[in-house]
Design an enzyme around this catalytic site. Sequence first.
Site, short mmCIF file in Angstrom:
data_model
loop_
_atom_site.label_atom_id
_atom_site.label_comp_id
_atom_site.label_asym_id
_atom_site.label_seq_id
_atom_site.Cartn_x
_atom_site.Cartn_y
_atom_site.Cartn_z
N LYS A 138 -46.79 116.43 64.30
CA LYS A 138 -46.43 117.82 63.93
C LYS A 138 -45.01 118.15 64.38
O LYS A 138 -44.22 118.69 63.62
CB LYS A 138 -47.42 118.83 64.55
CG LYS A 138 -48.86 118.62 64.16
CD LYS A 138 -49.76 119.74 64.66
CE LYS A 138 -49.84 119.87 66.17
NZ LYS A 138 -50.43 118.69 66.88
N ARG A 182 -44.96 108.21 73.76
CA ARG A 182 -44.06 109.34 73.50
C ARG A 182 -43.20 109.67 74.73
O ARG A 182 -43.69 109.70 75.85
CB ARG A 182 -44.90 110.56 73.11
CG ARG A 182 -44.06 111.79 72.83
CD ARG A 182 -44.79 112.76 71.99
NE ARG A 182 -45.86 113.46 72.68
CZ ARG A 182 -46.58 114.44 72.12
NH1 ARG A 182 -46.35 114.79 70.87
NH2 ARG A 182 -47.53 115.04 72.80
N ARG A 192 -44.64 113.25 79.25
CA ARG A 192 -45.45 114.42 79.61
C ARG A 192 -46.66 113.98 80.42
O ARG A 192 -47.30 112.99 80.10
CB ARG A 192 -45.92 115.14 78.34
CG ARG A 192 -44.84 115.95 77.67
CD ARG A 192 -45.24 116.45 76.33
NE ARG A 192 -46.58 117.04 76.24
CZ ARG A 192 -47.07 117.62 75.15
NH1 ARG A 192 -46.33 117.68 74.05
NH2 ARG A 192 -48.28 118.12 75.14
N ARG A 247 -57.58 116.29 75.99
CA ARG A 247 -56.96 117.08 74.91
C ARG A 247 -57.63 116.80 73.57
O ARG A 247 -57.81 117.71 72.76
CB ARG A 247 -55.46 116.77 74.83
CG ARG A 247 -54.68 117.43 75.97
CD ARG A 247 -53.34 116.78 76.15
NE ARG A 247 -52.42 117.09 75.09
CZ ARG A 247 -51.41 116.30 74.74
NH1 ARG A 247 -51.22 115.15 75.34
NH2 ARG A 247 -50.60 116.66 73.77
P1 AMP Z 1 -48.77 120.75 72.69
O1 AMP Z 1 -47.36 120.48 73.07
O2 AMP Z 1 -48.89 121.49 71.39
O3 AMP Z 1 -49.64 119.50 72.74
O4 AMP Z 1 -49.36 121.75 73.81
C1 AMP Z 1 -49.41 121.36 75.17
C2 AMP Z 1 -50.40 122.25 75.90
O5 AMP Z 1 -50.00 123.63 75.81
C3 AMP Z 1 -51.82 122.23 75.33
O6 AMP Z 1 -52.59 121.15 75.83
C4 AMP Z 1 -52.35 123.58 75.81
O7 AMP Z 1 -52.67 123.54 77.20
C5 AMP Z 1 -51.13 124.48 75.66
N1 AMP Z 1 -51.08 125.09 74.32
C6 AMP Z 1 -50.12 124.91 73.35
N2 AMP Z 1 -50.39 125.64 72.26
C7 AMP Z 1 -51.55 126.30 72.52
C8 AMP Z 1 -52.37 127.20 71.77
N3 AMP Z 1 -52.06 127.55 70.51
N4 AMP Z 1 -53.48 127.69 72.37
C9 AMP Z 1 -53.80 127.36 73.63
N5 AMP Z 1 -53.10 126.49 74.38
C10 AMP Z 1 -51.97 125.97 73.84
#
Ligand code: AMP
Length: 218
Positions: A13, A127, A160, A171
Amino acid sequence: MRLVLLGPPGAGKGTQAVVLSEKLKIPHISTGDILREAVRASSDIGKKAKSYMDKGELVPDNIVTQIVVERLAKDDALKGFILDGYPRTKSQAESLSSALGLRGIKIDRALYLKTSVSTIIARLSGRRICSKCNAIYHTKNSPPKKAGVCDKCASGLYQRDDDKEGPIEKRLEVYNKTEGEVVNFYKDEGILKEFSGDMDVQELYRSLIIAFKEEALL
Ligand code: AMP
Protein backbone atom coordinates in the site's frame (compact mmCIF):
# COMPACT_ATOMS: atom_id res chain seq x y z
CA MET A 1 -9.58 11.63 -6.80
CA ARG A 2 -10.22 10.33 -3.28
CA LEU A 3 -8.82 6.86 -2.72
CA VAL A 4 -8.41 4.40 0.10
CA LEU A 5 -5.88 1.59 -0.12
CA LEU A 6 -6.89 -1.62 1.62
CA GLY A 7 -4.84 -4.73 2.24
CA PRO A 8 -2.70 -6.43 4.86
CA PRO A 9 0.58 -5.05 6.16
CA GLY A 10 3.12 -5.80 3.42
CA ALA A 11 0.59 -5.65 0.57
CA GLY A 12 2.49 -2.73 -0.95
CA LYS A 13 0.00 0.00 0.00
CA GLY A 14 2.71 2.46 1.04
CA THR A 15 4.85 1.83 -2.04
CA GLN A 16 1.92 2.21 -4.45
CA ALA A 17 0.64 5.25 -2.56
CA VAL A 18 3.94 7.06 -3.11
CA VAL A 19 3.91 6.55 -6.90
CA LEU A 20 0.17 7.19 -7.23
CA SER A 21 0.55 10.35 -5.19
CA GLU A 22 3.16 11.64 -7.67
CA LYS A 23 1.12 10.62 -10.70
CA LEU A 24 -2.21 11.99 -9.46
CA LYS A 25 -0.73 15.00 -7.62
CA ILE A 26 -2.65 14.33 -4.44
CA PRO A 27 -1.19 13.71 -0.98
CA HIS A 28 -0.41 10.28 0.42
CA ILE A 29 -1.79 10.10 3.95
CA SER A 30 -0.55 7.16 5.99
CA THR A 31 -1.93 6.82 9.51
CA GLY A 32 1.03 4.55 10.38
CA ASP A 33 3.51 7.28 9.32
CA ILE A 34 1.59 9.97 11.22
CA LEU A 35 1.43 7.81 14.35
CA ARG A 36 5.12 6.85 14.20
CA GLU A 37 5.98 10.54 13.85
CA ALA A 38 3.78 11.31 16.89
CA VAL A 39 5.55 8.57 18.88
CA ARG A 40 8.98 9.98 17.88
CA ALA A 41 7.88 13.48 18.89
CA SER A 42 6.40 12.12 22.15
CA SER A 43 3.23 14.15 21.57
CA ASP A 44 0.06 13.42 23.56
CA ILE A 45 -1.27 11.28 20.72
CA GLY A 46 2.09 9.55 20.37
CA LYS A 47 2.13 8.67 24.06
CA LYS A 48 -1.37 7.23 23.86
CA ALA A 49 -0.66 5.29 20.66
CA LYS A 50 2.75 3.82 21.51
CA SER A 51 1.68 0.87 23.68
CA TYR A 52 -0.83 -0.32 21.08
CA MET A 53 1.63 0.02 18.22
CA ASP A 54 4.41 -1.80 20.08
CA LYS A 55 2.09 -4.77 20.52
CA GLY A 56 0.87 -4.70 16.91
CA GLU A 57 -2.64 -3.83 18.10
CA LEU A 58 -4.97 -1.22 16.64
CA VAL A 59 -4.86 2.25 18.15
CA PRO A 60 -8.40 3.15 19.34
CA ASP A 61 -10.71 4.36 16.56
CA ASN A 62 -11.38 7.78 18.11
CA ILE A 63 -7.66 8.69 18.19
CA VAL A 64 -6.99 7.61 14.61
CA THR A 65 -10.17 9.14 13.22
CA GLN A 66 -9.36 12.49 14.81
CA ILE A 67 -5.92 12.43 13.17
CA VAL A 68 -7.41 11.61 9.77
CA VAL A 69 -10.23 14.16 9.89
CA GLU A 70 -7.76 16.92 10.85
CA ARG A 71 -5.34 15.88 8.12
CA LEU A 72 -8.03 15.73 5.44
CA ALA A 73 -9.12 19.27 6.25
CA LYS A 74 -5.73 20.68 5.20
CA ASP A 75 -5.52 22.60 1.92
CA ASP A 76 -3.43 20.05 0.03
CA ALA A 77 -6.11 17.37 0.55
CA LEU A 78 -8.99 19.44 -0.78
CA LYS A 79 -8.60 18.18 -4.37
CA GLY A 80 -8.09 14.57 -3.37
CA PHE A 81 -5.97 12.17 -1.31
CA ILE A 82 -4.76 8.62 -0.96
CA LEU A 83 -5.45 7.08 2.43
CA ASP A 84 -3.07 4.29 3.38
CA GLY A 85 -3.75 2.26 6.54
CA TYR A 86 -7.12 3.86 7.23
CA PRO A 87 -9.90 2.78 7.57
CA ARG A 88 -9.01 -0.48 9.27
CA THR A 89 -12.39 -1.20 10.91
CA LYS A 90 -15.99 -0.80 9.80
CA SER A 91 -16.46 1.86 12.45
CA GLN A 92 -13.54 3.85 10.97
CA ALA A 93 -15.03 3.45 7.47
CA GLU A 94 -18.35 4.79 8.75
CA SER A 95 -16.68 7.71 10.54
CA LEU A 96 -14.76 8.59 7.40
CA SER A 97 -17.87 8.44 5.30
CA SER A 98 -19.77 10.73 7.72
CA ALA A 99 -16.88 13.21 8.02
CA LEU A 100 -16.60 13.46 4.23
CA GLY A 101 -20.39 13.57 3.89
CA LEU A 102 -20.45 16.73 6.04
CA ARG A 103 -18.26 18.33 3.38
CA GLY A 104 -20.42 16.96 0.53
CA ILE A 105 -17.70 14.62 -0.75
CA LYS A 106 -17.06 10.87 -0.75
CA ILE A 107 -14.44 8.23 -1.47
CA ASP A 108 -14.25 7.47 -5.21
CA ARG A 109 -12.54 4.07 -5.04
CA ALA A 110 -11.29 1.58 -2.48
CA LEU A 111 -8.37 -0.34 -3.95
CA TYR A 112 -8.04 -3.70 -2.23
CA LEU A 113 -4.62 -5.36 -2.55
CA LYS A 114 -5.35 -8.98 -1.72
CA THR A 115 -2.07 -10.61 -0.75
CA SER A 116 -0.86 -14.12 0.16
CA VAL A 117 0.73 -14.82 3.55
CA SER A 118 4.06 -15.90 2.01
CA THR A 119 4.37 -12.57 0.15
CA ILE A 120 3.50 -10.62 3.30
CA ILE A 121 6.14 -12.35 5.44
CA ALA A 122 8.85 -11.98 2.77
CA ARG A 123 8.06 -8.29 2.28
CA LEU A 124 7.77 -7.28 5.93
CA SER A 125 10.83 -9.12 7.17
CA GLY A 126 13.04 -7.43 4.53
CA ARG A 127 11.43 -3.99 4.76
CA ARG A 128 13.63 -1.07 5.79
CA ILE A 129 12.41 2.50 6.27
CA CYS A 130 14.19 5.83 6.11
CA SER A 131 14.23 7.41 9.56
CA LYS A 132 13.76 10.87 8.04
CA CYS A 133 11.68 10.77 4.84
CA ASN A 134 9.88 7.42 5.36
CA ALA A 135 11.04 6.08 1.97
CA ILE A 136 10.56 2.32 1.83
CA TYR A 137 13.27 -0.17 0.80
CA HIS A 138 13.60 -3.94 0.80
CA THR A 139 16.84 -5.76 1.53
CA LYS A 140 16.37 -8.02 -1.54
CA ASN A 141 13.68 -6.53 -3.82
CA SER A 142 14.66 -2.84 -3.71
CA PRO A 143 17.86 -2.29 -1.73
CA PRO A 144 19.30 1.20 -1.36
CA LYS A 145 22.48 1.97 -3.35
CA LYS A 146 24.50 2.05 -0.12
CA ALA A 147 23.47 -0.48 2.56
CA GLY A 148 21.54 1.13 5.41
CA VAL A 149 21.43 4.61 3.82
CA CYS A 150 18.47 6.31 2.13
CA ASP A 151 19.03 7.09 -1.60
CA LYS A 152 16.78 10.14 -1.35
CA CYS A 153 17.99 11.97 1.76
CA ALA A 154 21.08 10.04 2.94
CA SER A 155 19.58 9.38 6.39
CA GLY A 156 19.85 6.02 8.13
CA LEU A 157 17.41 3.18 7.46
CA TYR A 158 15.81 1.14 10.21
CA GLN A 159 13.66 -1.94 10.60
CA ARG A 160 10.33 -1.23 12.26
CA ASP A 161 10.01 -3.11 15.55
CA ASP A 162 6.62 -4.33 14.41
CA ASP A 163 8.15 -5.80 11.21
CA LYS A 164 9.90 -8.42 13.35
CA GLU A 165 8.56 -11.97 13.56
CA GLY A 166 6.36 -11.87 16.72
CA PRO A 167 4.62 -8.54 15.96
CA ILE A 168 4.09 -9.54 12.29
CA GLU A 169 2.02 -12.52 13.42
CA LYS A 170 0.04 -10.34 15.81
CA ARG A 171 -0.59 -7.68 13.14
CA LEU A 172 -1.82 -10.27 10.66
CA GLU A 173 -4.12 -11.76 13.28
CA VAL A 174 -5.50 -8.27 14.05
CA TYR A 175 -5.80 -7.47 10.34
CA ASN A 176 -7.62 -10.71 9.53
CA LYS A 177 -10.27 -9.94 12.14
CA THR A 178 -11.42 -6.74 10.45
CA GLU A 179 -10.43 -7.15 6.81
CA GLY A 180 -13.79 -8.60 5.81
CA GLU A 181 -15.92 -5.88 7.38
CA VAL A 182 -13.97 -3.07 5.72
CA VAL A 183 -13.84 -4.78 2.33
CA ASN A 184 -17.58 -5.50 2.52
CA PHE A 185 -18.32 -1.90 3.50
CA TYR A 186 -16.79 -0.65 0.23
CA LYS A 187 -18.19 -3.56 -1.77
CA ASP A 188 -21.66 -2.55 -0.59
CA GLU A 189 -20.92 1.04 -1.62
CA GLY A 190 -20.06 -0.32 -5.09
CA ILE A 191 -16.58 1.28 -5.17
CA LEU A 192 -14.30 -1.66 -4.34
CA LYS A 193 -11.69 -2.71 -6.91
CA GLU A 194 -9.61 -5.79 -6.17
CA PHE A 195 -5.99 -6.34 -7.27
CA SER A 196 -3.36 -8.92 -6.43
CA GLY A 197 -0.85 -7.55 -3.92
CA ASP A 198 1.42 -10.46 -4.94
CA MET A 199 2.33 -8.65 -8.17
CA ASP A 200 5.62 -6.81 -8.22
CA VAL A 201 5.62 -3.03 -7.74
CA GLN A 202 5.68 -2.06 -11.45
CA GLU A 203 3.14 -4.65 -12.51
CA LEU A 204 0.69 -3.63 -9.80
CA TYR A 205 1.14 0.06 -10.57
CA ARG A 206 0.42 -0.61 -14.26
CA SER A 207 -2.75 -2.54 -13.34
CA LEU A 208 -3.95 0.31 -11.14
CA ILE A 209 -3.39 2.89 -13.87
CA ILE A 210 -5.12 0.71 -16.48
CA ALA A 211 -8.11 0.32 -14.14
CA PHE A 212 -8.32 4.11 -13.59
CA LYS A 213 -8.22 4.68 -17.34
CA GLU A 214 -10.88 2.04 -18.01
CA GLU A 215 -13.15 3.82 -15.59
CA ALA A 216 -12.31 7.23 -17.03
CA LEU A 217 -10.88 8.34 -13.69
CA LEU A 218 -7.66 9.40 -15.44
P1 AMP B 1 0.97 0.65 9.46
O1 AMP B 1 2.18 1.48 9.20
O2 AMP B 1 -0.20 1.05 8.61
O3 AMP B 1 1.26 -0.84 9.41
O4 AMP B 1 0.52 0.97 10.98
C1 AMP B 1 1.40 0.71 12.06
C2 AMP B 1 0.59 0.64 13.34
O5 AMP B 1 -0.08 1.89 13.57
C3 AMP B 1 -0.54 -0.39 13.34
O6 AMP B 1 -0.07 -1.69 13.71
C4 AMP B 1 -1.47 0.20 14.40
O7 AMP B 1 -0.97 -0.02 15.71
C5 AMP B 1 -1.38 1.69 14.12
N1 AMP B 1 -2.39 2.12 13.13
C6 AMP B 1 -2.16 2.64 11.88
N2 AMP B 1 -3.31 2.93 11.26
C7 AMP B 1 -4.31 2.58 12.12
C8 AMP B 1 -5.73 2.61 12.05
N3 AMP B 1 -6.37 3.03 10.95
N4 AMP B 1 -6.42 2.17 13.13
C9 AMP B 1 -5.80 1.75 14.24
N5 AMP B 1 -4.47 1.66 14.36
C10 AMP B 1 -3.71 2.08 13.31
